[in-house]
Design a protein around this motif. Structure first.
Motif, PDB file in Angstrom:
ATOM      1  N   SER A  70      45.016  41.899  49.995  1.00 51.29           N
ATOM      2  CA  SER A  70      43.820  42.561  50.512  1.00 51.29           C
ATOM      3  C   SER A  70      42.700  42.385  49.497  1.00 51.29           C
ATOM      4  O   SER A  70      42.843  42.745  48.318  1.00 51.29           O
ATOM      5  N   LEU A  71      41.583  41.840  49.945  1.00 49.59           N
ATOM      6  CA  LEU A  71      40.484  41.551  49.027  1.00 49.59           C
ATOM      7  C   LEU A  71      39.774  42.816  48.546  1.00 49.59           C
ATOM      8  O   LEU A  71      39.046  42.787  47.564  1.00 49.59           O
ATOM      9  N   THR A  72      39.967  43.945  49.256  1.00 55.19           N
ATOM     10  CA  THR A  72      39.318  45.184  48.823  1.00 55.19           C
ATOM     11  C   THR A  72      39.903  45.694  47.511  1.00 55.19           C
ATOM     12  O   THR A  72      39.292  46.522  46.849  1.00 55.19           O
ATOM     13  N   MET A  73      41.115  45.215  47.165  1.00 49.56           N
ATOM     14  CA  MET A  73      41.747  45.642  45.926  1.00 49.56           C
ATOM     15  C   MET A  73      41.501  44.658  44.776  1.00 49.56           C
ATOM     16  O   MET A  73      42.015  44.862  43.678  1.00 49.56           O
ATOM     17  N   LEU A  74      40.703  43.619  45.029  1.00 44.63           N
ATOM     18  CA  LEU A  74      40.505  42.570  44.034  1.00 44.63           C
ATOM     19  C   LEU A  74      39.026  42.379  43.718  1.00 44.63           C
ATOM     20  O   LEU A  74      38.145  42.695  44.523  1.00 44.63           O
ATOM     21  N   ARG A  75      38.759  41.845  42.557  1.00 45.63           N
ATOM     22  CA  ARG A  75      37.400  41.432  42.188  1.00 45.63           C
ATOM     23  C   ARG A  75      37.325  39.921  42.340  1.00 45.63           C
ATOM     24  O   ARG A  75      38.087  39.183  41.717  1.00 45.63           O
ATOM     25  N   ILE A  76      36.419  39.465  43.202  1.00 44.09           N
ATOM     26  CA  ILE A  76      36.284  38.029  43.477  1.00 44.09           C
ATOM     27  C   ILE A  76      35.162  37.477  42.608  1.00 44.09           C
ATOM     28  O   ILE A  76      33.992  37.838  42.777  1.00 44.09           O
ATOM     29  N   GLU A  77      35.503  36.591  41.676  1.00 47.20           N
ATOM     30  CA  GLU A  77      34.492  35.997  40.811  1.00 47.20           C
ATOM     31  C   GLU A  77      33.829  34.807  41.521  1.00 47.20           C
ATOM     32  O   GLU A  77      34.458  34.157  42.359  1.00 47.20           O
ATOM     33  N   PRO A  78      32.560  34.540  41.228  1.00 54.89           N
ATOM     34  CA  PRO A  78      31.857  33.426  41.890  1.00 54.89           C
ATOM     35  C   PRO A  78      32.649  32.125  41.746  1.00 54.89           C
ATOM     36  O   PRO A  78      33.228  31.844  40.691  1.00 54.89           O
ATOM     37  N   PRO A  79      32.687  31.328  42.814  1.00 54.34           N
ATOM     38  CA  PRO A  79      33.538  30.121  42.787  1.00 54.34           C
ATOM     39  C   PRO A  79      32.917  28.974  42.001  1.00 54.34           C
ATOM     40  O   PRO A  79      31.708  28.907  41.782  1.00 54.34           O
TER      41      PRO A  79
END
Length: 300
Positions: free
Chosen positions: A274-283
């Motif tokens: 689940s992406l709500t539990m993660l920090r997505i860094e710029p690709p």
């Protein structure tokens, strides 16, 4: 009416801890246990939840309603099946919470929830492959038997029906009855035309059996409520590469706007996060292949 029978079942006790999200955390646990078909019951508490009701008139789900605050799970039930080859859950819940006017109840299909503490009992059917198919009579998704058996569990030989059942001969009418002369209908009844299903029923579309699952699956699916995300928010798409803080290097194989399924490069196992539990860094972009590469870190 459609009756399916399961003769071999496992019982799983699953506890979801505070901060985990439904349905993503439960799908992940079921995939780990190789539970592809079954029934779910649960009790506990949620920090926040979203529910929706199916509108029979429009054949779509109504607007998602948000319960923003603590609530107790008075009852939770659901089922597990495969939909387009992936684990699919349908969860219904009755929730209770305190309000300024006293105790309030809310119920409906549980679209999303953040767990405070939840205990679940899952009855997994190992010999009954279930799929979720579209029923054009109701516009809803319904359970049906899969035309081919479930794949065997990894590292486990395929399970077979017990030999006693396999060797059991087909049941036949006792010989005494077989020798009995056939009873004839009285002449007045013999001239009566055979009874048939009324025309209204004759035009009814075939039920979703194992043989018709493929045809029904091709029909348009009802729109399920999806949680919106920001347009400028970086988001891994199918085919992108990600580096997960726990699973390592992976490739995105599917996404639904809130969750993504990853295939690990090291062993080929499929994971759902689940992406709500993660920090997505710029690709970043791989100059050689042109693929986007994301880094998924744990939120602080």
């Amino acid at each position: 009416m459609n009756v399916l029978e399961a003769r071999r079942a496992r019982h799983l006790i699953i506890r979801l801890d505070r901060g985990e999200e439904l349905p993503a955390a439960l799908v992940r646990a079921l995939d780990e246990a190789e539970a592809r078909a079954g029934w779910i019951e649960g009790i506990g508490s949620l920090e926040k939840a979203e529910v929706a009701l199916f509108d029979q008139a429009s054949r779509t789900y109504a607007k998602t309603r948000v319960l923003d605050g603590p609530c107790d799970v008075v009852a939770l039930s659901g089922n597990i099946a495969l939909q387009q080859g992936e684990t699919s859950l349908r969860l219904s819940a009755t929730l209770a919470r305190e309000s300024g006017v006293g105790l309030q109840l809310a119920a409906g299909e549980l679209v999303w929830a953040r767990v405070y503490g939840l205990e679940l009992r899952v009855t997994a059917f190992d010999d009954l492959p279930l799929v979720r198919v579209f029923d054009d009579r109701t516009g809803a998704m319904q359970l049906s038997a899969q035309s081919s058996p479930l794949p065997a569990l990894a590292g486990e030989p395929p399970r077979a029906t017990p030999p006693a059942h396999a060797a059991e001969p087909p049941r036949a009418t006792p010989p005494a009855h077989a020798a009995e002369p056939p009873r004839a209908t009285p002449p007045t009844h013999a001239a009566e035309p055979p009874r048939a299903t009324p025309p209204a029923h004759a035009a009814e579309p075939p039920r979703a059996t194992a043989s018709s699952s493929v045809e029904l699956a091709a029909a348009p699916l009802p729109q399920r409520p999806v949680r919106p995300r920001q347009e400028d928010e970086p988001y891994p798409e199918v085919g992108d590469s990600v580096t997960h803080f726990h699973f390592g290097e992976c490739t995105v194989i599917s996404s639904d706007g809130e969750r993504i399924r990853l295939r690990q490069e090291r062993d080929g196992r499929v994971r759902e996060v689940s992406l709500t539990m993660l920090r997505i860094e710029p690709p970043t972009v791989d100059a050689a292949t042109g693929r986007k590469q994301f880094r998924l870190a744990r939120k602080n």
